[in-house]
Design a protein around this motif. Structure first.
Motif, PDB file in Angstrom:
ATOM      1  N   ALA A  21       0.790  -1.234   0.000  1.00  0.00           N
ATOM      2  CA  ALA A  21       0.000   0.000   0.000  1.00  0.00           C
ATOM      3  C   ALA A  21       0.819   1.279   0.000  1.00  0.00           C
ATOM      4  N   LEU A  22       2.029   1.272   0.518  1.00  0.00           N
ATOM      5  CA  LEU A  22       2.765   2.514   0.739  1.00  0.00           C
ATOM      6  C   LEU A  22       3.258   3.139  -0.561  1.00  0.00           C
ATOM      7  N   ARG A  23       3.168   4.479  -0.617  1.00  0.00           N
ATOM      8  CA  ARG A  23       3.589   5.235  -1.795  1.00  0.00           C
ATOM      9  C   ARG A  23       4.369   6.467  -1.343  1.00  0.00           C
ATOM     10  N   ALA A  24       4.853   7.216  -2.322  1.00  0.00           N
ATOM     11  CA  ALA A  24       5.624   8.420  -2.018  1.00  0.00           C
ATOM     12  C   ALA A  24       4.803   9.407  -1.185  1.00  0.00           C
ATOM     13  N   SER A  25       3.513   9.432  -1.360  1.00  0.00           N
ATOM     14  CA  SER A  25       2.650  10.353  -0.598  1.00  0.00           C
ATOM     15  C   SER A  25       2.590  10.008   0.883  1.00  0.00           C
ATOM     16  N   GLY A  87       7.623   1.685  12.234  1.00  0.00           N
ATOM     17  CA  GLY A  87       8.655   2.620  11.819  1.00  0.00           C
ATOM     18  C   GLY A  87       8.055   3.759  11.039  1.00  0.00           C
ATOM     19  N   PHE A  88       8.916   4.525  10.357  1.00  0.00           N
ATOM     20  CA  PHE A  88       8.406   5.648   9.568  1.00  0.00           C
ATOM     21  C   PHE A  88       8.815   5.478   8.105  1.00  0.00           C
ATOM     22  N   VAL A  89       7.983   6.027   7.245  1.00  0.00           N
ATOM     23  CA  VAL A  89       8.184   5.897   5.795  1.00  0.00           C
ATOM     24  C   VAL A  89       9.194   6.943   5.347  1.00  0.00           C
ATOM     25  N   GLU A  90      10.169   6.460   4.587  1.00  0.00           N
ATOM     26  CA  GLU A  90      11.228   7.331   4.077  1.00  0.00           C
ATOM     27  C   GLU A  90      11.324   7.157   2.568  1.00  0.00           C
ATOM     28  N   ALA A  91      11.533   8.254   1.845  1.00  0.00           N
ATOM     29  CA  ALA A  91      11.708   8.172   0.392  1.00  0.00           C
ATOM     30  C   ALA A  91      13.057   7.526   0.083  1.00  0.00           C
ATOM     31  N   ARG A  92      13.070   6.674  -0.902  1.00  0.00           N
ATOM     32  CA  ARG A  92      14.338   6.072  -1.317  1.00  0.00           C
ATOM     33  C   ARG A  92      15.141   7.077  -2.135  1.00  0.00           C
ATOM     34  N   SER A  93      16.442   6.920  -2.083  1.00  0.00           N
ATOM     35  CA  SER A  93      17.298   7.741  -2.934  1.00  0.00           C
ATOM     36  C   SER A  93      17.130   7.310  -4.394  1.00  0.00           C
ATOM     37  N   ALA A  94      17.547   8.161  -5.302  1.00  0.00           N
ATOM     38  CA  ALA A  94      17.365   7.885  -6.727  1.00  0.00           C
ATOM     39  C   ALA A  94      18.039   6.582  -7.143  1.00  0.00           C
ATOM     40  N   ASP A  95      19.225   6.291  -6.562  1.00  0.00           N
ATOM     41  CA  ASP A  95      19.928   5.069  -6.958  1.00  0.00           C
ATOM     42  C   ASP A  95      19.403   3.833  -6.237  1.00  0.00           C
ATOM     43  N   ASN A  96      18.473   4.033  -5.292  1.00  0.00           N
ATOM     44  CA  ASN A  96      17.883   2.910  -4.551  1.00  0.00           C
ATOM     45  C   ASN A  96      16.442   2.649  -4.976  1.00  0.00           C
ATOM     46  N   PHE A  97      15.925   3.476  -5.890  1.00  0.00           N
ATOM     47  CA  PHE A  97      14.534   3.319  -6.350  1.00  0.00           C
ATOM     48  C   PHE A  97      14.355   1.984  -7.082  1.00  0.00           C
ATOM     49  N   ASN A  98      13.257   1.287  -6.787  1.00  0.00           N
ATOM     50  CA  ASN A  98      12.967  -0.011  -7.416  1.00  0.00           C
ATOM     51  C   ASN A  98      11.709   0.120  -8.281  1.00  0.00           C
ATOM     52  N   VAL A 106       9.594   4.059  -1.858  1.00  0.00           N
ATOM     53  CA  VAL A 106       9.728   4.287  -0.423  1.00  0.00           C
ATOM     54  C   VAL A 106      10.253   3.047   0.277  1.00  0.00           C
ATOM     55  N   GLU A 107      10.644   3.216   1.531  1.00  0.00           N
ATOM     56  CA  GLU A 107      10.997   2.107   2.412  1.00  0.00           C
ATOM     57  C   GLU A 107      10.592   2.494   3.830  1.00  0.00           C
ATOM     58  N   VAL A 108      10.510   1.508   4.693  1.00  0.00           N
ATOM     59  CA  VAL A 108      10.153   1.757   6.089  1.00  0.00           C
ATOM     60  C   VAL A 108      11.404   1.608   6.941  1.00  0.00           C
ATOM     61  N   VAL A 109      11.761   2.663   7.644  1.00  0.00           N
ATOM     62  CA  VAL A 109      12.892   2.614   8.570  1.00  0.00           C
ATOM     63  C   VAL A 109      12.379   2.046   9.883  1.00  0.00           C
ATOM     64  N   ALA A 110      12.854   0.862  10.250  1.00  0.00           N
ATOM     65  CA  ALA A 110      12.314   0.147  11.404  1.00  0.00           C
ATOM     66  C   ALA A 110      12.748   0.792  12.707  1.00  0.00           C
ATOM     67  N   GLU A 111      11.776   0.899  13.629  1.00  0.00           N
ATOM     68  CA  GLU A 111      12.060   1.353  14.989  1.00  0.00           C
ATOM     69  C   GLU A 111      11.719   0.279  16.018  1.00  0.00           C
ATOM     70  N   LYS A 112      10.793  -0.607  15.649  1.00  0.00           N
ATOM     71  CA  LYS A 112      10.439  -1.722  16.523  1.00  0.00           C
ATOM     72  C   LYS A 112      10.232  -2.969  15.662  1.00  0.00           C
TER      73      LYS A 112
END
Length: 596
Positions: A21-25, A87-98, A106-112
């Motif tokens: 479900a997660l997107r850049a928005s 965690g929180f949603v973070e935009a991927r860098s241009a060279d990490n975009f899939n 996007v990716e989720v930076v894990a906190e728990k």
């Protein structure tokens, strides 16, 4: 064995988003996602996890510099572990975009991290196109069903059944259930029998279809019935057959054939749209006789051109086919020149089916110049096309001998068309050619029992014009039956039913059934027809076959969650299995080995 790790309880933790479900928005949002570990990359200070559920994949990031303890727990994760992440949603860098996944921005930076369950090493990889034996897949079906293409197929099946219900409710149909345990009325395939414990020596049968019950619902005045129903037939299994299968079953009062067609075509259009295909009715109609004379089969694949009977174009003494039997011209476009070996293969295939195959048009044109000019004009065959003539080698066979020839030619046509599809490309699986086939024979001859059998089922109404042929000429009696066909696959079969007791009794008599036998097997139906039965008719569509084609599969086992093998075995549950002595004793059953 799985690693010994400390597992967490889910508690009151709730998922906020699925893995697809997660997107850049959603950048910056705090989220909770749950699923299975799909892929894992450990880059030392950073661990990437692809977390998967049925909706898709989300990338999770664990960074040692942020939380060393959390990063340490992430090092324990393995394929198919079940986890939850906050965690929180973070935009991927241009060279990490899939770009290959919808969540690839996007990716989720894990906190728990909650480690909810471990997993043994899966018996095969979860990747999309890994080749795994069917035996292994069916033994571990609960794992196989996690694979992306299987989840797409089963989800498509669910969306299609919803669309069917929406369309039929919109057309005024009622969904009504009919019994699974009923009376054995063997006609066609063998019944599955269920022994009665309270009435020893008596048996129920699992229904091959709800046929009689849906007719009785019309007698009961419900006007429009449908059911997405399980049916059971004890018959040999193939790629498009299982012991238990699912039908989209419906019945209507006071219909004509066109009423049925006008009901089904919008249903097919809606179902195809769910699968991403734009199909528009009305679908073409073809009589059974036209199908046999042009395609040699009652479920023609219209993606290949028809063949043509051409014996009338040749001299009577040409000797190309047995006297009085068809000579057929078969064309397959754009095959180019075939090798001698390939032509011999076609001739051998035809010979095995009783045909003489003439594969050299130039030689035929030398011996029969004018007839062959007419053959080319009739078929439209060019020099780049395969052109065969096929005639019958021996004596006529069967009650309808010309059909025997057409059937053999139809098999040859399909064999050549499929074999050289890589050259002509006509058999595009996404090129949907729907067709109604009408006016089937009322009866077919059973050589083993030396009697006429119902070609469809014995409740099918004969054509009004042919009712007087029931006794005098059953071979030429047509039924008010119809099939819907897609690309050479029968999707459904139906008919206008018999609603008068006198006609139904005549049909039973034409089938060699005595009055006593008819009353024993179908007495309740015959009686019901005397209580104001309206004219009625219906159809049953094979849901498994329809989903198979729309999913781009070649076997219905790919769209059924828990199918049997070709030998009728459930490898996962190890069924069928023996009954214990107490079960047999309670049922009053004593087993004996079948005669060898």
């Amino acid at each position: 064995m799985a690693q010994q790790v400390t597992l967490d309880f889910l508690g009151d933790l709730r998922r906020t988003h699925t893995c697809g479900a997660l997107r850049a928005s959603d950048e910056g949002k705090r989220v909770v996602v749950m699923g299975w570990v799909y892929r894992r990359r450990d880059l030392g200070g950073v661990i990437f996890i692809h977390l998967r559920d049925r909706e898709g994949v989300t990338q999770i990031v664990f960074r040692a510099e942020g939380d060393a303890d959390l990063h340490g727990r992430a090092e324990l994760l393995r394929s198919e572990y079940v986890i939850a992440i906050e965690g929180f949603v973070e935009a991927r860098s241009a060279d990490n975009f899939n770009p290959n996944i919808p969540t690839g921005e996007v990716e989720v930076v894990a906190e728990k991290l909650w480690l909810l369950n471990t997993s043994e090493t899966p018996p095969f990889p979860m990747e999309e196109h890994v080749d795994v034996s069917e035996e292994t897949r069916l033994k571990y079906r609960y794992v196989d069903l996690r694979r992306p293409h299987m989840q797409r197929n089963i989800m498509l099946r669910s969306h299609i059944t919803l669309a069917v219900r929406q369309e039929l409710f919109g057309q005024g149909f009622l969904e009504i259930e009919t019994p699974f345990m009923t009376k054995s009325t063997p006609e066609g395939a063998r019944d599955f029998l269920v022994p009665s414990r309270v009435q020893p020596g008596n048996f129920y049968a699992l229904p091959q279809s709800p046929q009689i019950f849906k007719q009785l619902l019309m007698v009961s005045g419900y006007d429009k019935y449908f059911q997405i129903v399980r049916c059971f037939r004890d018959e040999d299994l193939r790629a498009d057959r299982q012991y238990e299968f699912t039908q989209i079953d419906l019945e209507m009062s006071f219909p004509q054939e066109e009423t049925i067609f006008g009901t089904i075509e919008p249903l097919i259009e809606k179902v195809c749209k769910v699968a991403g295909y734009d199909v528009k009715g009305p679908f073409p109609r073809m009589s059974y006789a036209e199908a046999m004379q042009g395609y040699g089969i009652d479920k023609p694949d219209l993606r290949l051109p028809r063949f043509w009977p051409v014996e009338h174009l040749f001299p009577a003494d040409a000797g190309l086919t047995a006297a009085g039997l068809p000579l057929v011209a078969i064309t397959i476009p754009k095959t180019g020149a075939l090798s001698r070996k390939e032509r011999d293969e076609l001739k051998d295939y035809g010979k095995e089916r009783g045909l003489s195959v003439y594969d050299d048009p130039k030689r035929l044109e030398r011996d029969f110049a004018e007839p062959m000019t007419q053959v080319r004009a009739l078929t439209g065959a060019t020099e780049n096309d395969l052109l065969l003539l096929a005639g019958w080698r021996g004596e006529p066979k069967g009650q309808r001998p010309e059909e025997t020839v057409f059937q053999a030619c139809g098999q040859l046509r399909l064999f050549a068309g499929q074999k050289y599809n890589d050259r002509h490309g006509l058999l595009d699986p996404k090129d949907f050619r729907f067709l109604w086939v009408l006016d089937f024979p009322m009866f077919e001859w059973d050589e083993e029992d030396q009697r006429w059998m119902a070609a469809h089922h014995p409740f099918t109404s004969p054509n009004d014009e042919d009712i007087d042929k029931l006794e005098s000429n059953p071979a030429r009696c047509r039924a008010r039956s119809y099939d819907i066909v897609l690309n050479g696959v029968e999707l459904g079969s139906g008919s206008i039913r018999i609603h008068r007791q006198d006609v139904q009794s005549r049909i039973f008599s034409a089938l060699g059934m005595s009055l006593e036998e008819a009353k024993s097997r179908f007495g309740f139906l015959l009686e019901a027809l005397t209580y104001g039965a309206p004219p009625h008719g219906g159809i049953a569509l094979g849901l498994d076959r329809l989903v198979m084609i729309l999913a781009g599969e070649t076997s219905i086992r790919e769209v059924i969650p828990f199918p049997k093998t070709a030998k009728g075995t459930d490898l996962m549950c190890e069924a069928p299995s023996p009954a214990n002595e107490k079960q047999l004793r309670d049922l009053g059953i004593q087993l004996r080995r079948p005669a060898q």
